[in-house]
Design a protein around this motif. Structure first.
Motif, PDB file in Angstrom:
ATOM      1  N   GLY A  62       0.817  -1.214   0.000  1.00  0.00           N
ATOM      2  CA  GLY A  62       0.000   0.000   0.000  1.00  0.00           C
ATOM      3  C   GLY A  62       0.842   1.252   0.000  1.00  0.00           C
ATOM      4  N   GLY A  63       0.182   2.391  -0.070  1.00  0.00           N
ATOM      5  CA  GLY A  63       0.858   3.665  -0.238  1.00  0.00           C
ATOM      6  C   GLY A  63       1.677   4.090   0.962  1.00  0.00           C
ATOM      7  N   SER A  64       2.850   4.677   0.669  1.00  0.00           N
ATOM      8  CA  SER A  64       3.693   5.207   1.734  1.00  0.00           C
ATOM      9  C   SER A  64       4.146   6.635   1.440  1.00  0.00           C
ATOM     10  N   GLY A  65       3.894   7.091   0.214  1.00  0.00           N
ATOM     11  CA  GLY A  65       4.353   8.410  -0.188  1.00  0.00           C
ATOM     12  C   GLY A  65       5.619   8.371  -1.020  1.00  0.00           C
ATOM     13  N   LYS A  66       6.023   7.172  -1.483  1.00  0.00           N
ATOM     14  CA  LYS A  66       7.287   7.069  -2.201  1.00  0.00           C
ATOM     15  C   LYS A  66       7.227   7.712  -3.583  1.00  0.00           C
ATOM     16  N   THR A  67       6.075   7.724  -4.239  1.00  0.00           N
ATOM     17  CA  THR A  67       6.012   8.319  -5.576  1.00  0.00           C
ATOM     18  C   THR A  67       6.218   9.833  -5.537  1.00  0.00           C
ATOM     19  N   PRO A  68       5.548  10.580  -4.636  1.00  0.00           N
ATOM     20  CA  PRO A  68       5.881  12.010  -4.535  1.00  0.00           C
ATOM     21  C   PRO A  68       7.339  12.248  -4.162  1.00  0.00           C
ATOM     22  N   LEU A  69       7.914  11.381  -3.312  1.00  0.00           N
ATOM     23  CA  LEU A  69       9.316  11.505  -2.953  1.00  0.00           C
ATOM     24  C   LEU A  69      10.193  11.310  -4.187  1.00  0.00           C
ATOM     25  N   LEU A  70       9.904  10.294  -4.977  1.00  0.00           N
ATOM     26  CA  LEU A  70      10.690  10.026  -6.178  1.00  0.00           C
ATOM     27  C   LEU A  70      10.616  11.207  -7.141  1.00  0.00           C
ATOM     28  N   ILE A  71       9.426  11.730  -7.342  1.00  0.00           N
ATOM     29  CA  ILE A  71       9.255  12.871  -8.251  1.00  0.00           C
ATOM     30  C   ILE A  71      10.086  14.060  -7.771  1.00  0.00           C
ATOM     31  N   HIS A  72      10.064  14.311  -6.464  1.00  0.00           N
ATOM     32  CA  HIS A  72      10.838  15.416  -5.911  1.00  0.00           C
ATOM     33  C   HIS A  72      12.338  15.181  -6.102  1.00  0.00           C
ATOM     34  N   LEU A  73      12.789  13.956  -5.846  1.00  0.00           N
ATOM     35  CA  LEU A  73      14.215  13.656  -5.975  1.00  0.00           C
ATOM     36  C   LEU A  73      14.687  13.794  -7.419  1.00  0.00           C
ATOM     37  N   VAL A  74      13.865  13.358  -8.367  1.00  0.00           N
ATOM     38  CA  VAL A  74      14.246  13.503  -9.776  1.00  0.00           C
ATOM     39  C   VAL A  74      14.456  14.977 -10.118  1.00  0.00           C
TER      40      VAL A  74
END
Length: 337
Positions: A62-74
């Motif tokens: 389930g969701g943990s917030g990793k996709t917004p984190l990845l987008i920010h890191l990119v």
């Protein structure tokens, strides 16, 4: 209610009846540990990419917030002039794989999260279950300094130099049991082996992040209307942890909304957006990439669909740790960092 949704609700509520799944959890644990051991002793081989690989994942379902984190890191890595590419399993996409993800790629083909990542960052990205093939596809098209693997923390077939593990403290570790008795993919001691990023509005550690929402935008480009938080909304959401979205709506001052939950990576149909009145829909950016496809196929659909964008906000310690890790990998950073 589907069995999957019933189990998801039970996980979130830490229902006691989940103990009936304990024998299956033992089997899962045994299979997981055996597979990991086979890679460790070399009975199964791991692929080592010619450039460093950073995995961003979690130990929960389930969701943990990793996709917004990845987008920010990119976006942040691009600002440092580090050429980054992203790979992903492409869950929910129909392929064929490996698939290169560009701005014209659809969620139906490559999956909802990859479509969102590329639309948000225009990063070079490839998807498919074979991560080696995805990396080779990217490197055949681009000269890159770093590969970020979206999820794949438990994918031992891919060697990695960095691991960032997102731990959502709003959800926690539940009953701390492995699948399917709980929602852990790995035992919690796995948190000792990677860089843990605490996702929390009230963090207890220096390495932390939280999500900040911004002004909702209208998915229906042809409609001319202004967002009104006092309206009654249908909250249509198909993510791993929908309660986080509801909390976001309340923080934005949106008090009147009916919850319509769907499984994570759900394939929406037009009927899912039909209600008895004309009240607007409000949803996440991850869901929006799929709903947009429905709008394009049904130009006469006029119900407002509002999308809530969120951005990951990282603590200073996250950047300090990232800089140190990148230097250890031999990547050149701008002077002064």
């Amino acid at each position: 209610m589907s069995l999957a949704q019933m189990i998801q609700d039970a996980w979130n509520e830490q229902a006691k009846w989940l103990i009936v799944f304990r024998p299956l959890s033992w089997i899962y644990r045994g299979g997981f540990l055996l597979n990991k051991k086979l890679y460790k002793i070399g009975a199964k081989s791991s692929y080592t990419a010619p450039i460093p690989v950073m995995v961003i994942g979690n130990i929960t379902v389930g969701g943990s917030g990793k996709t917004p984190l990845l987008i920010h890191l990119v976006s942040y890595l691009n600002s440092l002039d580090i050429k980054v590419g992203v790979i992903s399993r492409g869950y929910g996409g129909k392929g064929p794989f490996p698939a290169y993800v560009d701005l014209n790629a659809t969620a139906e083909t490559v999956g909802d999260e990859p479509a969102l990542i590329v639309q948000s960052t225009d990063v070079p990205m490839a998807v498919g279950s074979n991560r080696q093939q995805s990396i080779e596809l990217l490197l055949s098209k681009h000269q890159l300094d770093l590969i970020i693997c979206d999820d794949g923390l438990q994918h031992w077939a891919l060697a990695r130099q960095l691991e960032w593990i997102v731990l959502d403290n709003n959800r926690g570790l539940g009953n701390e049991k492995l699948l399917p008795e709980g929602y852990l993919r790995e035992p919690k001691k796995r948190l000792e082996t990677g860089t843990v990023i605490e996702h929390s509005s009230n963090p207890q550690t220096d390495l932390n992040m939280h999500l900040e929402s911004s002004q909702p935008y209208l998915l229906n480009k042809d409609l001319d209307t202004v967002f009104d938080p006092n309206k009654d909304f249908y909250a249509v959401v198909g993510i791993g942890f929908p309660q986080r979205f509801y909390n976001t709506l309340e923080k934005m001052g949106i008090q009147h909304f009916q919850c319509h939950e769907f499984p994570d990576h759900y394939e929406y149909e037009l009927d899912d957006l039909q209600f008895e009145d004309a009240n607007p829909i409000i949803t996440t950016e991850k869901d929006a990439v799929k709903l947009l496809a429905i709008l394009k196929k049904n130009p006469n659909f006029k119900r407002e669909i509002w999308v809530v964008p969120v951005d990951a906000v990282l603590s200073p310690a996250c950047y300090e740790t990232l800089h140190q890790q990148l230097k250890q990998l031999g990547l050149k950073l701008p002077e002064g960092i």
